[in-house]
Scaffold this active site. Structure first.
Site, PDB file in Angstrom:
ATOM      1  N   LYS A  38     126.032 -16.256  53.422  1.00 41.26           N
ATOM      2  CA  LYS A  38     125.799 -16.927  52.192  1.00 41.26           C
ATOM      3  C   LYS A  38     127.777 -16.716  52.083  1.00 41.26           C
ATOM      4  O   LYS A  38     127.714 -18.274  52.083  1.00 41.26           O
ATOM      5  CB  LYS A  38     125.115 -16.891  51.055  1.00 41.26           C
ATOM      6  CG  LYS A  38     123.731 -16.169  51.026  1.00 41.26           C
ATOM      7  CD  LYS A  38     123.198 -15.806  49.770  1.00 41.26           C
ATOM      8  CE  LYS A  38     121.263 -15.506  50.456  1.00 41.26           C
ATOM      9  NZ  LYS A  38     120.563 -14.430  49.779  1.00 41.26           N
ATOM     10  N   GLN A  71     121.699 -10.068  44.936  1.00 44.06           N
ATOM     11  CA  GLN A  71     120.680 -10.081  46.099  1.00 44.06           C
ATOM     12  C   GLN A  71     119.547  -9.024  46.258  1.00 44.06           C
ATOM     13  O   GLN A  71     120.147  -7.949  45.710  1.00 44.06           O
ATOM     14  CB  GLN A  71     121.613  -9.462  47.513  1.00 44.06           C
ATOM     15  CG  GLN A  71     121.402  -9.903  49.012  1.00 44.06           C
ATOM     16  CD  GLN A  71     120.496 -11.018  49.240  1.00 44.06           C
ATOM     17  OE1 GLN A  71     120.981 -11.460  48.842  1.00 44.06           O
ATOM     18  NE2 GLN A  71     119.893 -11.053  50.200  1.00 44.06           N
ATOM     19  N   ASP A 104     119.649 -19.648  42.462  1.00 43.44           N
ATOM     20  CA  ASP A 104     118.648 -19.059  43.347  1.00 43.44           C
ATOM     21  C   ASP A 104     117.284 -19.650  43.297  1.00 43.44           C
ATOM     22  O   ASP A 104     116.201 -18.716  43.567  1.00 43.44           O
ATOM     23  CB  ASP A 104     118.777 -16.849  43.122  1.00 43.44           C
ATOM     24  CG  ASP A 104     119.339 -16.818  44.728  1.00 43.44           C
ATOM     25  OD1 ASP A 104     118.836 -17.294  45.820  1.00 43.44           O
ATOM     26  OD2 ASP A 104     119.162 -15.353  44.253  1.00 43.44           O
TER      27      ASP A 104
HETATM   28  N1  GUN Z   1     116.192 -11.374  49.169  1.00 41.25           N
HETATM   29  C1  GUN Z   1     115.403 -12.377  50.385  1.00 41.25           C
HETATM   30  N2  GUN Z   1     115.421 -13.567  49.687  1.00 41.25           N
HETATM   31  C2  GUN Z   1     116.820 -13.632  49.027  1.00 41.25           C
HETATM   32  C3  GUN Z   1     116.962 -15.265  48.201  1.00 41.25           C
HETATM   33  O1  GUN Z   1     116.695 -16.077  48.702  1.00 41.25           O
HETATM   34  N3  GUN Z   1     117.887 -14.931  47.325  1.00 41.25           N
HETATM   35  C4  GUN Z   1     118.263 -13.313  46.909  1.00 41.25           C
HETATM   36  N4  GUN Z   1     119.032 -13.240  46.512  1.00 41.25           N
HETATM   37  N5  GUN Z   1     117.950 -12.264  47.821  1.00 41.25           N
HETATM   38  C5  GUN Z   1     116.181 -11.912  49.033  1.00 41.25           C
END
Ligand code: GUN
Length: 304
Positions: free
Chosen positions: A52, A96, A119
């Site tokens: 990211k 995350q 998110d």
């Molecule tokens: N863990 C698994 N997928 C995601 C996601 O799309 N965003 C975040 N923040 N954590 C995750």
């Protein structure tokens, strides 16, 4: 059978985002700035967050990565989120997941300002999505919708079976696929670990979205010929033929299912890349101080 190519589609969308960022800045707008929080050192989470941050660089966004030891307290983490909420230079915040067991993911997500919830996990974002109001869509479901839209796959009237009921993918996907828009307008069945006769249900599916988190869970005998297969799984399995000793596989037994279906997403190079696109589009929208359109530009989220 056609591969739904995450490299191709994400490349196309990233070019659009880059152009949009350039235009926005030329008109006096700010550089989008994403703050990512990573707690502990789960290798998969490290890889996702690393990707990211790298994409922010590639697309002309600023990024800030905050890393914390796995034993930090929930109160400390919420304090950090609140600090980012009130920092005007930050447009989007992502924490995350998963978090260590002693920290409530709900409490931390609830602390994120909905205006910076790129998110799309905050209850306000999910509630607006449910009602078809403009908001930040969760990144993976958003990415899947962008993929279907790119390939102009008309899902109207299809029976869409979603396997998995997570807050991040399965549950929001049921809402998006059943709403009055295209992609959407599907008749949706949600299946999960307690579903009986799963195979009988998936055999009737025109489209299967597999988000169960188990390697090669969807096998050829579960798939109707001509079905569309969207594989959300990213599972690391041992493979001694690889230098690393492992490789990634999806929730679908790709080799045996692919010859049967009309379209299929590969793993890797499928939905994972689309998730990043969803996140980046949300972050750009956050920088513009307006939430993303509910499905796609011009479609809105009207429920009929
Ligand atoms: N863990 C698994 N997928 C995601 C996601 O799309 N965003 C975040 N923040 N954590 C995750």
């Amino acid at each position: 059978m056609q591969i739904l190519d995450g490299v191709l589609v994400s490349g196309h969308i990233k070019e659009q985002i880059k152009q949009d960022v350039t235009d926005f800045q030329a008109a006096g707008g700010k550089k989008p700035h994403l703050a990512a929080i990573l707690v502990g050192n789960n290798p998969a989470s490290e890889a996702y967050v690393g990707s990211k941050v790298k994409h922010c660089d590639e697309l002309g966004f600023d990024s800030t990565l905050l890393r914390f030891e796995k034993d930090i307290s929930e109160a400390f983490l919420i304090g950090e989120v609140e600090r980012l909420n009130s920092d005007d230079s930050i447009d989007g915040i992502l924490v995350q997941l998963p978090l260590p067991d002693h920290i409530s993911g709900d409490a931390v997500i609830n602390a994120i300002s909905p205006a910076k919830d790129v998110d799309g996990f905050h209850p306000i974002s999910l509630g607006k999505m449910l009602l078809g109001q403009p908001t930040f869509l969760p990144a993976t479901p958003y990415g899947i919708m962008l993929m279907l839209e790119y390939y102009k796959i008309d899902t109207s009237g299809m029976h869409c079976v979603i396997i998995g009921r997570s807050n991040i993918v399965g549950t929001p996907m049921t809402i998006l696929m059943s709403r009055a828009s295209n992609p959407g307008n599907a008749t949706v069945t949600m299946c999960h670990s307690k579903t009986k006769n799963l195979k009988e249900i998936t055999k009737t599916a025109d489209m299967i979205i597999a988000a169960i988190g188990r390697p090669k869970y969807v096998t050829a005998d579960m798939v109707k010929p001509g079905a569309i297969i969207i594989d959300v799984g990213i599972n690391r399995v041992d493979d001694q033929t690889k230098k690393s000793g492992s490789r990634l596989v999806g929730d679908v037994d790709f080799d045996n299912v692919a010859p049967l279906c009309s379209y299929i997403t590969p793993v890797p190079k499928g939905v994972g890349l689309m998730t990043i696109c969803g996140l980046m589009k949300n972050t750009l929208q956050a920088a513009k101080r307006s939430p993303s359109p509910a499905v796609s530009e011009g479609e809105g989220g009207v429920t009929k």
